[in-house]
Design an enzyme around this catalytic site. Structure first.
Site, short mmCIF file in Angstrom:
data_model
loop_
_atom_site.label_atom_id
_atom_site.label_comp_id
_atom_site.label_asym_id
_atom_site.label_seq_id
_atom_site.Cartn_x
_atom_site.Cartn_y
_atom_site.Cartn_z
N ARG A 59 0.91 -1.15 0.00
CA ARG A 59 0.00 0.00 0.00
C ARG A 59 0.95 1.19 0.00
NH1 ARG A 59 -3.47 -0.25 4.77
NH2 ARG A 59 -4.93 -1.55 3.63
N PRO A 60 1.18 1.79 -1.16
CA PRO A 60 2.36 2.62 -1.41
C PRO A 60 2.39 4.01 -0.77
CG PRO A 60 0.94 2.64 -3.33
CD PRO A 60 0.33 1.67 -2.35
N CYS A 61 2.49 4.05 0.55
CA CYS A 61 2.61 5.33 1.23
C CYS A 61 3.95 6.00 0.92
CB CYS A 61 2.41 5.16 2.73
SG CYS A 61 3.46 3.94 3.52
N HIS A 62 4.92 5.24 0.42
CA HIS A 62 6.21 5.84 0.07
C HIS A 62 6.08 6.79 -1.12
CE1 HIS A 62 5.89 2.11 -2.34
NE2 HIS A 62 6.58 2.78 -3.27
#
Length: 166
Positions: free
Chosen positions: A133-136
């Site tokens: 879940r690409p919070c980066h």
């Protein structure tokens, strides 16, 4: 039943935590993915069962991602968090591979007022599923790297990985 395993990655040894699921590929829905020394990262609990085979599909997808061959995950997640967190996390899942957006943009995507930017940042920081879940992919309004539970060095590594030529 809660199951877990670990896997080596370019970010260090990842801890994968999941729940058995009849609908998930490989039979396991991912509940948490943590990097070493992550703020609020998962830690193995009494009663959890180590089961590397339960994560075969998830480990395969992560390996393909780190090798640059996978740009979108097809992994079932265990739902959790508040309604607000779930709205923010769903917005994270729409950020395309190799792109970034600001915290303000995520705030606008969920239909919240600009005053909610801090709350959005807090929800992003509570994301239990780093990488998948690409919070980066969320950065500061000026383009600066800010706030990543796995550390800014790892955030940079992931963004660099996603911008590598195919």
């Amino acid at each position: 039943m809660t199951v877990y395993t670990t896997m080596d990655s370019p970010l260090g040894r990842l801890l994968l935590v999941g729940e058995e699921s009849a609908t998930a590929k490989g039979g396991t829905a991912l509940a948490a993915l943590s990097v070493p020394d992550q703020k609020r990262g998962a830690v193995v609990q009494d009663g959890w069962h180590e089961d590397p085979a339960a994560f075969r599909e998830i480990v395969s997808q992560l390996g393909s991602y780190f090798d640059g061959r996978l740009t979108a995950f097809d992994i079932e997640y265990v739902t959790g968090g508040s309604d607000f967190q779930q709205r923010v996390w769903k917005a994270l899942e729409t950020i395309p591979y190799g792109t970034t957006v600001s915290y303000g943009e995520v705030t606008a995507r969920i239909g919240a007022s600009r005053a909610a930017v801090r709350a959005v940042g807090t929800a992003i920081g509570a994301n239990p599923l780093l990488i998948v879940r690409p919070c980066h992919r969320v950065i500061g309004a000026t383009g600066a790297l800010t706030g990543y539970a796995g550390g800014l060095e790892r955030k940079r590594q992931l963004l660099d990985l996603e911008n590598m030529p195919s």
